[in-house]
Design an enzyme around this catalytic site. Structure first.
Site, short mmCIF file in Angstrom:
data_model
loop_
_atom_site.label_atom_id
_atom_site.label_comp_id
_atom_site.label_asym_id
_atom_site.label_seq_id
_atom_site.Cartn_x
_atom_site.Cartn_y
_atom_site.Cartn_z
N MET A 110 -2.10 3.10 5.52
CA MET A 110 -1.36 1.98 6.14
C MET A 110 -0.51 1.20 5.14
SD MET A 110 -4.59 0.49 8.28
CE MET A 110 -5.78 1.58 9.08
N SER A 111 -0.13 1.86 4.05
CA SER A 111 0.62 1.12 3.02
C SER A 111 1.60 2.05 2.32
CB SER A 111 -0.37 0.53 2.00
OG SER A 111 -0.97 1.57 1.25
N TYR A 168 0.28 -4.74 8.61
CA TYR A 168 -0.66 -5.07 9.71
C TYR A 168 -1.20 -6.50 9.61
CZ TYR A 168 -4.31 -3.79 6.29
OH TYR A 168 -5.09 -3.70 5.17
N GLU A 169 -1.00 -7.15 8.46
CA GLU A 169 -1.45 -8.54 8.36
C GLU A 169 -0.50 -9.50 9.10
OE1 GLU A 169 -3.20 -9.53 4.24
OE2 GLU A 169 -2.06 -7.70 3.91
N HIS A 222 0.03 -6.16 3.45
CA HIS A 222 0.24 -5.08 4.41
C HIS A 222 1.02 -5.57 5.63
CE1 HIS A 222 -3.34 -3.86 2.14
NE2 HIS A 222 -2.96 -2.62 2.35
N HIS A 257 -9.24 -7.00 -1.59
CA HIS A 257 -7.94 -7.14 -2.25
C HIS A 257 -7.89 -8.52 -2.89
CE1 HIS A 257 -5.76 -3.85 0.10
NE2 HIS A 257 -6.95 -3.91 0.64
N SER A 317 -6.76 -0.53 -2.20
CA SER A 317 -8.12 -0.94 -1.82
C SER A 317 -9.18 -0.32 -2.72
CB SER A 317 -8.44 -0.48 -0.40
OG SER A 317 -7.55 -1.02 0.50
N ASN A 367 -12.12 9.08 2.94
CA ASN A 367 -12.87 9.50 4.14
C ASN A 367 -12.17 10.69 4.79
OD1 ASN A 367 -10.96 7.04 4.72
ND2 ASN A 367 -10.99 8.27 6.58
N ALA A 382 -5.81 3.79 -0.88
CA ALA A 382 -6.93 4.52 -0.30
C ALA A 382 -6.40 5.18 0.96
CB ALA A 382 -8.05 3.55 0.04
N HIS A 436 -14.14 -0.07 7.22
CA HIS A 436 -13.47 -0.52 5.99
C HIS A 436 -14.44 -0.49 4.81
CE1 HIS A 436 -10.58 -2.52 3.47
NE2 HIS A 436 -11.34 -3.59 3.31
#
Ligand code: HPA
Length: 266
Positions: free
Chosen positions: A205-206, A79-80, A77, A55, A25, A229, A107, A241
């Protein structure tokens, strides 16, 4: 696989990459600057499409610092809603194209309290907390073992190289353990406390699915997280995001010069 590989070879006039990079990201700029061939994922047989804002979703081929590189500008991902097998298919394609070394970037939120936004962290190891593994299902023995060893997924010689490159460029570099959650919700303060207690330094998350498959099919893996962050319990403010994308953008010059230096010396 043969379909995918033949299609890519035809589109790229038989470009033979030796290094693969998956750009996370806000870190996709490298593939805008260096691009000999680009193929949108939508055109590639058996690739799934990225649906996340920030992306781009294309495979980019380029000569960079004298190395032949294939880059994923944007990744898919879990989560998609894609399966673990779908999101890691491109890693197997890279292997089939001749890639030997895979650089994974992302990220991530800081869990280690000494990290701050725009820091870069070399991934020394990971913890898979996604609740799934991309190697479940029938095993293709031509690609890798049923029960692959995971004692050195992130190769020591590549970690040392990345540290040396950062030093040469005067970039303050962190090292740590990447903890992967499935997402898409960010972590609660209690979850961050747990991650910290259990040894995570950064959370995202990746990356972990791709690292598992890359290790399985004998690719040398280097992982770099861009800290975007403070993870939720620390910042005292809400996380979005947009903030993640903006922080990655702030680190992108540093990130790019580090990747270029690594490519030069690899
Ligand atoms: N948590 C999970 N994933 C992330 C974060 C975070 O704080 N920042 C960027 N990706």
């Amino acid at each position: 696989m043969q379909n995918t590989v033949n299609f890519i070879k035809e589109k790229t006039h038989n470009f033979q990459p030796e290094i693969g990079i998956i750009l996370g990201s806000g870190l996709g700029e490298l593939a805008d600057e260096y691009c000999d061939y680009a193929i949108p994922y939508t055109q590639i047989p058996h690739f799934v499409q990225s649906t996340v804002q920030g992306h781009k979703g294309r495979l980019v081929f380029a000569d960079i610092s004298g190395k032949k590189v294939v880059m994923m500008q944007g990744r898919n991902h879990f989560y998609e809603g894609h399966t673990m097998q779908e999101i890691t298919y491109p890693v197997k394609v890279m292997k089939a194209l001749g890639v030997k070394t895979l650089i994974l970037t992302n990220a991530a939120g800081a869990v280690n309290e000494s990290f701050k936004p725009a820091d870069l962290m070399i991934i020394t190891d990971h913890i898979n907390f996604m609740g799934a593994n991309p190697l479940t299902g029938t095993n293709d023995n031509t690609m890798g073992e049923r029960f692959p060893d995971m004692s050195e997924v992130y190769k020591k010689h590549l970690i040392d190289l990345a540290k040396k490159c950062a030093g040469d460029l005067n970039i303050d570099i962190k090292e740590g353990v990447y903890w992967a959650n499935s997402g898409p919700s960010y972590e609660t303060p209690a979850e961050i406390k747990m991650v910290r207690k259990l040894g995570g330094d950064a959370v995202g998350m990746s990356t972990v699915p791709e690292a598992i498959v890359a290790n399985y099919c004998s690719l040398n893996v280097l992982g770099i997280s861009c800290i975007t962050n403070a993870a939720s319990s620390d910042s005292g403010k809400k996380l979005s995001h947009e903030e993640v994308i903006e922080a990655a953008a702030n680190a992108k010059t540093k990130f790019k010069s580090l990747i270029l230096e690594i490519l030069k010396k690899i």
